[in-house]
Enzyme design. Structure first.
Site, PDB file in Angstrom:
ATOM      1  N   ALA A  72      84.574  63.292  35.650  1.00 19.28           N
ATOM      2  CA  ALA A  72      85.704  62.453  36.068  1.00 19.28           C
ATOM      3  C   ALA A  72      86.833  62.567  35.041  1.00 19.28           C
ATOM      4  O   ALA A  72      87.155  63.655  34.594  1.00 19.28           O
ATOM      5  CB  ALA A  72      85.250  61.023  36.295  1.00 19.28           C
ATOM      6  N   SER A  73      87.394  61.434  34.614  1.00 21.98           N
ATOM      7  CA  SER A  73      88.577  61.492  33.748  1.00 21.98           C
ATOM      8  C   SER A  73      88.284  61.966  32.329  1.00 21.98           C
ATOM      9  O   SER A  73      89.221  62.296  31.588  1.00 21.98           O
ATOM     10  CB  SER A  73      89.267  60.124  33.702  1.00 21.98           C
ATOM     11  OG  SER A  73      89.979  59.900  34.894  1.00 21.98           O
ATOM     12  N   VAL A  74      87.026  62.046  31.957  1.00 21.36           N
ATOM     13  CA  VAL A  74      86.690  62.642  30.663  1.00 21.36           C
ATOM     14  C   VAL A  74      87.102  64.118  30.654  1.00 21.36           C
ATOM     15  O   VAL A  74      87.286  64.723  29.601  1.00 21.36           O
ATOM     16  CB  VAL A  74      85.180  62.475  30.378  1.00 21.36           C
ATOM     17  CG1 VAL A  74      84.777  63.143  29.071  1.00 21.36           C
ATOM     18  CG2 VAL A  74      84.823  60.987  30.322  1.00 21.36           C
ATOM     19  N   LYS A 130      89.954  65.200  31.265  1.00 18.91           N
ATOM     20  CA  LYS A 130      91.337  65.337  30.804  1.00 18.91           C
ATOM     21  C   LYS A 130      91.439  65.949  29.412  1.00 18.91           C
ATOM     22  O   LYS A 130      92.430  66.604  29.088  1.00 18.91           O
ATOM     23  CB  LYS A 130      92.034  63.975  30.831  1.00 18.91           C
ATOM     24  CG  LYS A 130      92.344  63.463  32.232  1.00 18.91           C
ATOM     25  CD  LYS A 130      93.069  62.127  32.182  1.00 18.91           C
ATOM     26  CE  LYS A 130      93.531  61.692  33.560  1.00 18.91           C
ATOM     27  NZ  LYS A 130      92.441  61.365  34.486  1.00 18.91           N
TER      28      LYS A 130
END
Length: 294
Positions: A58-60, A62
Site C-alpha cells: 500500500a502506501s509504504v 511511496k
C-alpha cells in the site's frame, strides 16, 4: 526476559486478543531477533501465512517512488525544484515542484476526490485506467488545488502518481522495471516487485490476498460489494502496488543503512523536514514526530 521472548509474546497476544494477521520481523544491529507468522494469507481457502508470504505494501510503496526520484536527481535528469508542468504542461497546477510532490506540500488534490472517474472507466469501458492517464484525470475533473504550493501540508496519492510518471518519462524503461533494476535487484530483494495483480493476475505464489470480512465470511476485495471498486485503481503507480516480504524489507533496511542504493547525504535530505512558505516545518501535528522530508 530477552528481547526475542518479549517480541514473540507481544505478537502472540496481538494475534490472540486483537486478531493480528500477518508476518513480523524484528532485528537489532543487523541481526534478526524475532520473526514469524500468524493467521491466513487466504482466509477464504484457509491457506496460512508463513514467513515468506508476499504482501501488498500500500502506501509504504511511496518510499520506493521517492528513492527512484532521488536516483534521477543523482543522474542529473531532473531537479527537485523542477515544476511538474515542465514534464506535463497540461496539468493545471502551476508552481508545484518535484520537491512539493515528494513532501505533500504542493496542494495537488488526491484522486479519491473524484474516484468515480476511475470507476466509470473500469465499468463502462471494461478496462483499468493506467497511471499515464493521471494528467488527463486532473484536466478533466478540474479538482481545485488544496492550497498554493508550499502553503500547507496535505497527503496526496496523486502527487506520487505524478512522480512515477516523471520517472517513466525520463528513464529508459517503464517505472516498474526501473524499480526492479535500480532498487530491488541491487538491494537483493528477490521477492519484491511493482505490479498490478487485480488487473494482470498474480505473478507469484504465496501471495496474501486482499480480503474483507463481509456478510459473515472472508471474501476477496475484488468480490466485495462495498470494496470491489478497488480494481479501478489497480493501474496506478508510485502511491502503491509494491509487493514484498518481511525478509526483503529487512534487506531494504540494510541497503539503506549501508548506502547501497542512496547515499547518506541523499537520505538525510529525504529525512529533513520540508519548509513551508511561512518558514515552519511541514509536520503533521496529530502524529507526534512525523515529518515529511525534502
Amino acid at each position: 526476559m530477552d528481547k526475542k521472548t518479549i517480541m514473540d509474546n507481544f505478537v502472540r497476544i496481538g494475534h490472540e486478543k486483537a486478531g493480528f494477521n500477518g508476518t513480523w520481523l524484528f532485528a537489532e544491529n543487523g541481526e534478526i531477533v524475532s520473526k514469524g507468522a500468524y493467521g491466513y494469507r487466504d482466509p477464504e481457502n484457509t491457506l496460512p501465512n508463513n514467513e515468506d508470504t508476499i504482501f501488498q505494501l500500500a502506501s509504504v510503496s511511496k518510499q520506493f517512488a521517492a528513492a527512484a526520484v532521488m536516483l534521477m536527481v543523482r543522474e542529473g535528469k531532473l531537479s527537485l525544484d523542477d515544476e511538474i508542468t515542465k514534464y506535463f504542461p497540461e496539468i493545471p497546477y502551476p508552481g508545484v515542484t518535484i520537491r512539493h510532490l515528494l513532501s505533500h506540500t504542493g496542494g495537488v488534490p488526491d484522486y479519491f476526490g473524484d474516484a468515480d472517474w476511475f470507476i466509470n472507466i473500469w465499468k463502462e469501458e471494461n478496462r483499468v485506467p493506467g497511471n499515464d492517464e493521471i494528467p488527463r484525470f486532473l484536466c478533466e475533473t478540474k479538482l481545485k488545488p488544496l492550497f498554493a504550493p508550499g502553503d500547507g501540508l496535505e497527503y496526496s496519492n496523486t502527487g506520487y502518481n505524478l512522480l512515477a510518471l516523471v520517472v517513466d518519462k525520463l528513464a529508459d524503461v517503464p517505472y516498474e522495471d526501473f524499480l526492479m533494476q535500480n532498487i530491488f535487484e541491487p538491494a537483493g530483494m528477490t521477492s519484491t516487485r511493482c505490479c498490478h495483480i487485480r488487473r494482470d493476475g498474480v505473478p507469484f505464489e504465496n501471495y496474501a490476498r486482499a480480503t474483507v470480512f463481509e456478510d459473515g465470511k472472508w471474501v476477496a476485495d475484488i468480490d466485495s460489494e462495498e470494496d470491489g471498486d478497488v480494481v479501478a485503481f489497480d493501474g496506478l503507480n508510485g502511491d502503491d502496488y509494491v509487493y514484498t516480504t518481511i525478509f526483503d524489507m529487512f534487506k531494504w533496511d540494510r541497503a539503506l543503512r549501508e548506502g547501497k542504493i542512496l547515499t547518506s547525504e541523499e537520505q538525510q535530505l529525504m529525512y529533513t523536514p520540508a519548509k513551508l512558505n511561512n518558514g515552519e516545518n511541514a509536520v503533521y501535528d496529530e502524529y507526534e514526530g512525523m515529518t515529511i522530508g525534502y
